[in-house]
Motif scaffolding. Structure first.
Motif, mmCIF file in Angstrom:
data_model
loop_
_atom_site.group_PDB
_atom_site.id
_atom_site.type_symbol
_atom_site.label_atom_id
_atom_site.label_comp_id
_atom_site.label_asym_id
_atom_site.label_seq_id
_atom_site.Cartn_x
_atom_site.Cartn_y
_atom_site.Cartn_z
ATOM 1 N N TRP A 6 0.756 -1.150 0.164
ATOM 2 C CA TRP A 6 -0.068 -0.033 -0.134
ATOM 3 C C TRP A 6 0.855 1.293 0.117
ATOM 4 O O TRP A 6 0.681 2.201 -0.578
ATOM 5 N N LEU A 7 1.897 1.416 0.839
ATOM 6 C CA LEU A 7 2.817 2.432 0.834
ATOM 7 C C LEU A 7 3.636 2.654 -0.399
ATOM 8 O O LEU A 7 3.724 3.663 -0.848
ATOM 9 N N ALA A 8 3.960 1.485 -0.865
ATOM 10 C CA ALA A 8 4.835 1.402 -2.309
ATOM 11 C C ALA A 8 3.870 2.092 -3.364
ATOM 12 O O ALA A 8 4.404 2.784 -4.310
ATOM 13 N N ALA A 9 2.568 1.729 -3.309
ATOM 14 C CA ALA A 9 1.665 2.023 -4.514
ATOM 15 C C ALA A 9 1.215 3.406 -4.448
ATOM 16 O O ALA A 9 0.876 4.120 -5.443
ATOM 17 N N GLN A 10 1.381 4.134 -3.167
ATOM 18 C CA GLN A 10 1.273 5.448 -3.043
ATOM 19 C C GLN A 10 2.393 6.208 -3.107
ATOM 20 O O GLN A 10 2.423 7.625 -2.967
ATOM 21 N N GLY A 11 3.628 5.499 -3.325
ATOM 22 C CA GLY A 11 4.706 6.345 -3.415
ATOM 23 C C GLY A 11 5.260 6.806 -2.355
ATOM 24 O O GLY A 11 6.072 7.852 -2.145
ATOM 25 N N ASP A 31 15.270 9.051 -2.755
ATOM 26 C CA ASP A 31 14.874 10.353 -3.146
ATOM 27 C C ASP A 31 13.912 11.030 -2.693
ATOM 28 O O ASP A 31 13.666 12.138 -2.758
ATOM 29 N N ARG A 32 13.306 10.280 -1.385
ATOM 30 C CA ARG A 32 12.435 11.116 -0.423
ATOM 31 C C ARG A 32 13.139 11.439 0.634
ATOM 32 O O ARG A 32 12.376 12.252 1.454
ATOM 33 N N MET A 33 14.369 10.969 0.798
ATOM 34 C CA MET A 33 14.994 11.366 1.970
ATOM 35 C C MET A 33 15.800 12.794 1.892
ATOM 36 O O MET A 33 15.978 13.277 0.547
ATOM 37 N N HIS A 34 15.930 13.553 3.000
ATOM 38 C CA HIS A 34 16.643 14.699 2.862
ATOM 39 C C HIS A 34 18.133 14.720 3.424
ATOM 40 O O HIS A 34 18.474 14.696 4.316
ATOM 41 N N GLU A 64 18.151 5.650 -6.339
ATOM 42 C CA GLU A 64 17.094 4.975 -5.858
ATOM 43 C C GLU A 64 15.833 5.863 -5.983
ATOM 44 O O GLU A 64 15.816 6.756 -5.241
ATOM 45 N N THR A 65 14.643 5.308 -6.652
ATOM 46 C CA THR A 65 13.292 5.873 -6.674
ATOM 47 C C THR A 65 12.200 4.720 -6.408
ATOM 48 O O THR A 65 12.784 3.619 -6.678
ATOM 49 N N HIS A 66 11.043 4.925 -6.383
ATOM 50 C CA HIS A 66 10.119 3.995 -6.285
ATOM 51 C C HIS A 66 10.145 3.273 -7.834
ATOM 52 O O HIS A 66 10.111 1.927 -7.845
ATOM 53 N N ASP A 67 10.175 4.158 -8.908
ATOM 54 C CA ASP A 67 10.032 3.512 -10.203
ATOM 55 C C ASP A 67 11.215 2.696 -10.559
ATOM 56 O O ASP A 67 10.989 1.674 -11.082
ATOM 57 N N HIS A 68 12.414 2.942 -9.781
ATOM 58 C CA HIS A 68 13.573 2.093 -10.073
ATOM 59 C C HIS A 68 13.443 0.778 -9.216
ATOM 60 O O HIS A 68 14.022 -0.207 -10.025
ATOM 61 N N LEU A 69 13.119 1.193 -8.024
ATOM 62 C CA LEU A 69 13.229 -0.020 -7.125
ATOM 63 C C LEU A 69 12.227 -1.104 -7.584
ATOM 64 O O LEU A 69 12.665 -2.412 -7.345
ATOM 65 N N PHE A 70 11.337 -1.200 -8.056
ATOM 66 C CA PHE A 70 9.941 -1.957 -8.336
ATOM 67 C C PHE A 70 9.695 -1.617 -9.812
ATOM 68 O O PHE A 70 8.772 -0.957 -9.977
ATOM 69 N N PHE A 71 10.167 -2.433 -10.999
ATOM 70 C CA PHE A 71 11.197 -3.534 -11.202
ATOM 71 C C PHE A 71 12.313 -3.224 -11.960
ATOM 72 O O PHE A 71 12.550 -3.933 -12.762
ATOM 73 N N ALA A 117 6.819 -19.831 -10.062
ATOM 74 C CA ALA A 117 5.188 -19.916 -9.667
ATOM 75 C C ALA A 117 4.368 -20.004 -11.146
ATOM 76 O O ALA A 117 3.200 -19.951 -10.955
ATOM 77 N N HIS A 118 5.069 -20.026 -11.969
ATOM 78 C CA HIS A 118 4.521 -20.272 -13.373
ATOM 79 C C HIS A 118 3.316 -18.988 -13.626
ATOM 80 O O HIS A 118 2.298 -19.450 -14.124
ATOM 81 N N THR A 119 3.910 -17.790 -13.390
ATOM 82 C CA THR A 119 3.131 -16.667 -13.497
ATOM 83 C C THR A 119 3.963 -16.020 -14.568
ATOM 84 O O THR A 119 4.937 -15.936 -14.688
ATOM 85 N N ARG A 120 2.977 -14.620 -15.127
ATOM 86 C CA ARG A 120 3.677 -13.854 -16.201
ATOM 87 C C ARG A 120 3.185 -12.331 -15.900
ATOM 88 O O ARG A 120 1.837 -12.108 -15.578
ATOM 89 N N TRP A 121 3.842 -11.331 -15.693
ATOM 90 C CA TRP A 121 3.534 -10.008 -15.491
ATOM 91 C C TRP A 121 4.028 -9.343 -16.582
ATOM 92 O O TRP A 121 5.281 -9.603 -17.130
ATOM 93 N N PRO A 122 3.210 -8.084 -17.245
ATOM 94 C CA PRO A 122 3.851 -7.395 -18.233
ATOM 95 C C PRO A 122 5.028 -6.363 -17.826
ATOM 96 O O PRO A 122 5.108 -6.135 -16.555
ATOM 97 N N ASN A 123 5.967 -6.209 -18.727
ATOM 98 C CA ASN A 123 7.271 -5.404 -18.338
ATOM 99 C C ASN A 123 6.547 -3.890 -18.703
ATOM 100 O O ASN A 123 6.649 -3.414 -19.403
ATOM 101 N N LEU A 124 6.321 -3.126 -17.256
ATOM 102 C CA LEU A 124 5.583 -1.932 -17.318
ATOM 103 C C LEU A 124 6.225 -1.098 -16.347
ATOM 104 O O LEU A 124 7.048 -1.607 -15.299
ATOM 105 N N PRO A 125 6.336 0.187 -16.340
ATOM 106 C CA PRO A 125 6.499 1.046 -15.280
ATOM 107 C C PRO A 125 5.806 0.991 -13.939
ATOM 108 O O PRO A 125 4.774 0.385 -14.163
ATOM 109 N N TRP A 126 6.377 1.164 -12.947
ATOM 110 C CA TRP A 126 5.782 0.734 -11.695
ATOM 111 C C TRP A 126 4.303 1.224 -11.420
ATOM 112 O O TRP A 126 3.542 0.316 -11.094
ATOM 113 N N ASN A 127 4.117 2.550 -11.609
ATOM 114 C CA ASN A 127 2.549 2.968 -11.492
ATOM 115 C C ASN A 127 1.703 2.132 -12.365
ATOM 116 O O ASN A 127 0.786 1.850 -12.081
#
Length: 267
Positions: free
Chosen positions: A108-113, A119-122, A139-146, A162-172
């Motif tokens: 949930w936190l990752a999905a909300q960025g 990149d969010r640290m000062h 390091e950013t959310h977009d880079h870290l996942f995946f 697990a015999h699954t497939r996900w598309p190769n897309l940007p994080w959001n």
């Protein structure tokens, strides 16, 4: 939502009608018709809103308009007053009956960025913000996942096992695609897909934190195997779900651990 007359008129204006504060509707009815106090301001702002005649043959009643039954309920009041926003389809991916709470929370936190990526640290000027997993780019959310090379290796490992497939897309875009693809959690396979996605995010985030705060590192395959085993353990101890033979074979779950009924997936 309409405003009450007292919200638009001053007490002085309302008092000018000479009606008592506890006046009833009957006090402004005479010979079966309205008999409004002749106060110009009230005539314009209040009485002009009443465009019907009183019905003396009907028993008096009070209807709560927001409820179709006319009865007041706390739930109908809440639905009437609350601010409405579009439904976030991510909730079904997170909160199904076999979800793992700590995994869902991090997803949930990752999905909300909102994870505290570099990149969010000062940081002071010159502080290293390079991704600790691949040591190649900031390091950013977009880079870290995946997009991260290390995370991609973990992701490919668990997909193959697990015999699954996900598309190769940007994080959001990937979050949105996964939310819609696996939102029907009545399906056991969709629940497993949701578990895989949340667990992979969680373990990648944990590996990143271990490298920063504990100086501990693990190969991508080790993390992938841990993800596979935690999901298998969850499926082994989850009552009330059933699986097709092929799915049980993938996760190495014997019949003795499964319920005796079937949801239509068994062949």
């Amino acid at each position: 939502m309409g405003m009450h007359p007292s919200d638009t008129l001053s007490q002085r204006s309302l008092s000018s009608s000479r009606l008592p504060w506890k006046a009833k509707v009957a006090d402004i009815i005479e010979n079966g018709s309205w008999s409004f106090p002749q106060v110009p301001l009230l005539n314009q702002q209040l009485w002009s809103r009443i465009n019907f005649q009183p019905n003396l043959s009907r028993e008096h009643s009070v209807d709560w308009v927001p409820n179709s039954s006319g009865q007041f309920t706390i739930s109908s009041a809440w639905e009437h007053l609350r601010a409405r926003k579009p439904i976030n389809v991510l909730h079904r991916l997170l909160w199904h009956n076999i979800h793992i709470p700590r995994h869902s929370f991090v997803l949930w936190l990752a999905a909300q960025g909102r994870l505290r990526t570099m990149d969010r640290m000062h940081y002071l000027n010159g502080e290293d913000t390079t991704c600790r997993l691949c040591a190649r780019v900031p390091e950013t959310h977009d880079h870290l996942f995946f997009m991260c090379r290390y995370s991609l290796q973990v992701w490919k490992f668990i997909q193959a096992k697990a015999h699954t497939r996900w598309p190769n897309l940007p994080w959001n875009s990937l979050v949105e695609w996964t939310s819609r693809r696996y939102q029907d959690t009545k399906s056991t396979n969709n629940k497993i897909g949701a578990l895989i996605f949340a667990a992979t995010i969680y373990y990648i985030w944990q590996e990143r934190n271990k490298r920063i705060f504990q100086q501990l590192t693990q190969p991508a395959n080790t993390v992938g195997e841990a993800i596979f085993q935690v999901i298998r353990d969850k499926l082994m101890c989850s009552n009330g779900i059933s699986m097709a033979d092929g799915t049980r074979a993938i996760w190495n779950i014997p019949w003795s651990t499964m319920p005796l009924w079937d949801d239509g997936q068994h062949h």
